[in-house]
Design an enzyme around this catalytic site. Structure first.
Site, mmCIF file in Angstrom:
data_model
loop_
_atom_site.group_PDB
_atom_site.id
_atom_site.type_symbol
_atom_site.label_atom_id
_atom_site.label_comp_id
_atom_site.label_asym_id
_atom_site.label_seq_id
_atom_site.Cartn_x
_atom_site.Cartn_y
_atom_site.Cartn_z
ATOM 1 C CE LYS A 1 -4.627 35.682 -26.983
ATOM 2 N NZ LYS A 1 -5.188 36.784 -26.188
ATOM 3 C CB THR A 2 -10.672 31.925 -27.321
ATOM 4 O OG1 THR A 2 -9.544 31.975 -26.460
ATOM 5 C CG2 THR A 2 -11.309 30.563 -27.246
ATOM 6 C CG HIS B 1 -5.711 64.080 -3.137
ATOM 7 N ND1 HIS B 1 -4.419 63.774 -2.763
ATOM 8 C CD2 HIS B 1 -5.926 63.417 -4.301
ATOM 9 C CE1 HIS B 1 -3.886 62.967 -3.663
ATOM 10 N NE2 HIS B 1 -4.785 62.734 -4.616
ATOM 11 C CD GLU B 2 -9.692 62.619 -5.544
ATOM 12 O OE1 GLU B 2 -9.499 62.763 -6.762
ATOM 13 O OE2 GLU B 2 -9.096 61.762 -4.850
ATOM 14 N N GLY C 1 -8.179 38.716 -23.587
ATOM 15 C CA GLY C 1 -9.477 39.356 -23.756
ATOM 16 C C GLY C 1 -9.677 40.059 -25.076
ATOM 17 N N PRO D 1 -2.850 40.481 -26.150
ATOM 18 C CG PRO D 1 -3.290 42.712 -25.653
ATOM 19 C CD PRO D 1 -2.865 41.814 -26.750
HETATM 20 P P1 ADP Z 1 -8.740 35.888 -25.572
HETATM 21 O O1 ADP Z 1 -8.830 34.475 -26.033
HETATM 22 O O2 ADP Z 1 -7.974 36.765 -26.496
HETATM 23 O O3 ADP Z 1 -8.261 36.030 -24.168
HETATM 24 P P2 ADP Z 1 -11.553 35.698 -25.813
HETATM 25 O O4 ADP Z 1 -11.707 35.323 -27.231
HETATM 26 O O5 ADP Z 1 -11.649 34.587 -24.840
HETATM 27 O O6 ADP Z 1 -10.211 36.475 -25.577
HETATM 28 O O7 ADP Z 1 -12.621 36.830 -25.486
HETATM 29 C C1 ADP Z 1 -13.509 36.723 -24.425
HETATM 30 C C2 ADP Z 1 -14.848 37.275 -24.797
HETATM 31 O O8 ADP Z 1 -14.773 38.676 -25.016
HETATM 32 C C3 ADP Z 1 -15.387 36.710 -26.079
HETATM 33 O O9 ADP Z 1 -16.099 35.555 -25.850
HETATM 34 C C4 ADP Z 1 -16.267 37.819 -26.601
HETATM 35 O O10 ADP Z 1 -17.525 37.803 -25.994
HETATM 36 C C5 ADP Z 1 -15.547 39.063 -26.139
HETATM 37 N N1 ADP Z 1 -14.659 39.560 -27.184
HETATM 38 C C6 ADP Z 1 -13.318 39.642 -27.128
HETATM 39 N N2 ADP Z 1 -12.807 40.164 -28.241
HETATM 40 C C7 ADP Z 1 -13.846 40.420 -29.058
HETATM 41 C C8 ADP Z 1 -13.964 40.958 -30.380
HETATM 42 N N3 ADP Z 1 -12.877 41.346 -31.065
HETATM 43 N N4 ADP Z 1 -15.202 41.070 -30.911
HETATM 44 C C9 ADP Z 1 -16.291 40.691 -30.225
HETATM 45 N N5 ADP Z 1 -16.245 40.173 -28.984
HETATM 46 C C10 ADP Z 1 -15.043 40.040 -28.388
HETATM 47 ZN ZN ZN Z 2 -4.696 61.574 -6.319
HETATM 48 MG MG MG Z 3 -8.607 32.864 -24.751
#
Ligand code: ADP
Ligand code: ZN
Ligand code: MG
Length: 638
Positions: free
Chosen positions: A236-237, A451-452, A233, A231
């Site tokens: 991967k990058t 509600h809460e 964030g 997913p």
């Molecule tokens: P993706 O490519 O999977 O969408 P990114 O590599 O672009 O995610 O992650 C965005 C930022 O979030 C990274 O630059 C880093 O700062 C932080 N981050 C994400 N995953 C990690 C991880 N496993 N360890 C440390 N930092 C992370």
């Molecule tokens: Zn509610």
């Molecule tokens: Mg990415």
């Protein structure tokens, strides 16, 4: 408020990417403008030249007339003062060298000068014919250059405008600039946490890049492609950059979405460019982000396939087949949609290695927090482990965002170091959005309070529910009031009792509205709760075998047999109704039996706007009435 939101409102990643891309584009746009100014300069200088040329001759002639005349020359020849005459028939002038004068004189001549020639011959003066080169053609050209330039500029402007109208049709000229190269990423494996398995698998790739001989010596084929699946964030990058950083090789990157252009052939030529550059810089790493944008199965999708995308994909496959395993190029691609990828991409010799990059677990989150806390001032009392506990489902990007938000809060509050207060506020913001201003005391505020409190009370009474963290009437994002729970750590396994408690807790809000204000006064505020309830109940029936239908996995993806499917769907719906209704009744019962306590809690909540979890439990003890707290008996009988 506005200032804060523009500073810190969490942006979806795609927008960030877009801004980045736009930023990437600006320089080239600017340079085009600069080129335009260049044209302008050329035109002005051309005009200036023209003026000079027009002014030139007349201004020169005036000067000469003053100094030395034709008749003076004739006299000087007779007097024997002249040693040499150089005649330029084209410009109709003579350069005269006098006996006792170093600097020669210039004399304008007539078209024919028989008199002069005769006298020169008579006096034995040396005569040179020295016609100057014919510049008239040059002059004419000079005059035309500004006009030619002007026409050129107009043509370019027209072409450019039409190119703009047809989208990015002209952008093929920029195709070379569309991938990025980083000679050194500066990122190492220590910057990546929480995805240890992926790291381990990629460690091998680092070794391939560093010491290919080791593998080729014993006849092992080095893999060409690795596919990172996970997913957004999750890092991967970051991981791909860390591989390049660890191996000390250049990092080429391009995003799949940048291949998808209007012009057929642009994407393919970009792939070609990219691989050409990479080969020149081998060993190196090529990173293709969002490969699903180009790597979708061919021949399917909107409009019966997309020529451009297919050509790009084919080119990519050709390039990957083209280079031998030992050229020292490794391609890493990333996607969160492996299901849509063309099977040809996964064939041996292409992306035959797949590495999952998943949401981090508790330990992983703590590791990621450690990484991002390195460059921040954090109070000693802050426990990163506690933060990790509170943030199941957060990705690495979320966690890094969280610490950044906390740092911003800290700076705004002029504190020395980030404390737990800022962290808590940052979590709330990342999870639920910006804080709003509380409602003024009104009937609707009372209703929200009931509600809460309904959620909090039912959840607390039901055994197996996560503990209340806080109840608040301070709006956040879309929600007018919120009840937070401290999630149980990702044990992964959830019991039937826990699920029922969760459903009852979710229904606690609406149940309180019903009991206190009556069936007709209930509001839309429970919409989100009901959605979650339905989802949970459906999962219990169709996936977890927790209903009278028994141990059947009734995933609805399999829709081949419509008749059977319809019949089952009806049964499933009946079971879902049964579960939800029983839990609904249980929630209503809890509210009714604790009516006095509910009223008092609501008063306190309206007064304080927020009740923390511990305080809430303490109040429950104080106000305790004889309660039937035997647990979710009613629900159990489902
Ligand atoms: P993706 O490519 O999977 O969408 P990114 O590599 O672009 O995610 O992650 C965005 C930022 O979030 C990274 O630059 C880093 O700062 C932080 N981050 C994400 N995953 C990690 C991880 N496993 N360890 C440390 N930092 C992370
Ligand atoms: Zn509610
Ligand atoms: Mg990415």
């Amino acid at each position: 408020m506005k200032y804060i939101s523009s500073l810190t409102s969490p942006q979806p990643q795609s927008t960030t990417m877009k801004t980045l891309q736009q930023r990437k584009l600006t320089p080239s746009k600017r340079s085009q403008k600069r080129r335009f100014k260049g044209w302008g300069k050329l035109v002005t200088s051309g005009l200036f030249l023209q003026l000079l040329l027009m002014a030139g001759p007349s201004w020169g002639q005036e000067k000469k007339q003053e100094e030395y005349t034709y008749s003076e020359l004739l006299n000087d020849i007779n007097a024997g003062k002249v040693t040499q005459v150089e005649i330029d028939p084209r410009l109709q002038k003579a350069t005269v060298t006098l006996k006792n004068q170093e600097k020669p004189e210039e004399v304008p001549l007539f078209k024919q000068n028989p008199e002069l020639i005769n006298r020169l011959k008579a006096n034995d003066v040396q005569i040179d014919y020295n016609p100057s080169p014919d510049n008239s053609a040059m002059v004419r050209l000079m005059l035309q250059i500004p006009i030619i330039l002007l026409i050129l500029i107009i043509v370019i402007a027209i072409v450019r405008r039409s190119a703009n109208m047809s989208g990015q049709a002209m952008s093929f000229s920029k195709s070379r600039a569309r991938f990025q190269m980083e000679a050194k990423t500066g990122i190492s494996f220590t910057d990546v946490a929480g995805i240890d398995e992926a790291k381990e698998e990629l460690q091998e790739v680092v070794t391939f890049l560093k010491e290919p001989e080791k593998f080729t010596a014993i006849g092992a084929k080095i893999p060409k492609g690795v596919l990172l699946i996970g997913p957004p964030g999750t890092g991967k990058t970051l991981l791909a950059k860390a591989v390049a950083g660890e191996a000390g090789v250049p990092f080429f990157s391009i995003s799949g979405s940048e291949f998808v252009e209007m012009f057929v052939g642009v994407g393919a030529s970009r792939v070609r460019d990219l691989f050409k550059k990479a080969k020149e810089n081998a060993p190196c790493l090529i990173f293709i982000d969002e490969i699903d944008a180009v790597g979708r199965q061919r021949g399917v999708g909107y409009g019966g396939g997309n020529d451009e995308r297919e050509q790009t994909l084919n080119q990519l496959l050709t390039e990957m087949d083209g280079f031998e395993g030992n050229t020292g190029i490794i391609v890493i691609a990333a996607t969160n949609r492996p299901d849509v990828l063309d099977k040809a991409l996964m064939r041996p010799g292409r992306f035959d290695r797949q590495v999952m990059v998943d949401y981090p677990d508790l330990k992983g989150r703590q590791g990621i927090l450690d990484v991002h806390a390195r460059d921040k001032k954090i109070d000693e009392a802050v426990s990163l482990e506690a933060i990790a506990r509170r943030t199941p489902g957060f990705t690495g990007a979320d966690l890094s965002n969280l610490l950044n938000e906390a740092a911003i809060f800290t700076a705004r509050r002029r504190k020395e170091a980030i404390t737990m207060a800022e962290i808590n506020d940052a979590i709330d913001r990342v999870v639920a959005g910006m804080e709003g201003t509380p409602l003024v005391d009104s009937k609707s505020k009372r209703l929200i309070a009931y509600h809460e409190i309904g959620h909090a009370l039912v959840a607390t009474v039901m055994t197996g529910h996560d503990p209340v963290e806080k109840v608040t009437l301070i709006p956040r994002g879309q929600a007018k009031g919120l009840t937070w729970f401290t999630p149980d750590e990702d044990s992964g396994l959830v019991t039937r009792n826990q699920l029922l408690a969760r459903i009852a807790g979710l229904l606690g809000g609406r149940s309180a509205e019903e009991v206190i204000f009556g069936e007709d006064e209930v509001t839309t505020g429970a919409g989100n709760d009901i959605e979650k309830v339905t989802y949970l109940a459906r999962q219990m029936v169709t996936r977890f075998g927790m209903s009278e239908l028994g141990l059947l996995a009734l995933e609805e993806d399999d829709q081949d047999n419509y008749a059977a499917f319809d019949e089952i769907a009806t049964k499933v719906d009946t079971q879902i109704n049964l579960i939800v209704e029983k839990c609904h009744q249980k929630a209503q019962t809890i509210i009714r039996e604790n009516r006095a306590m509910v009223d008092r809690l609501v008063d306190i909540l309206i007064d304080q706007e927020t009740i923390e979890g511990d305080e809430f439990r303490q109040l429950l003890e104080e106000f305790k009435e004889p309660v039937d707290s035997a647990g979710p008996e009613l629900c159990k009988s489902v």
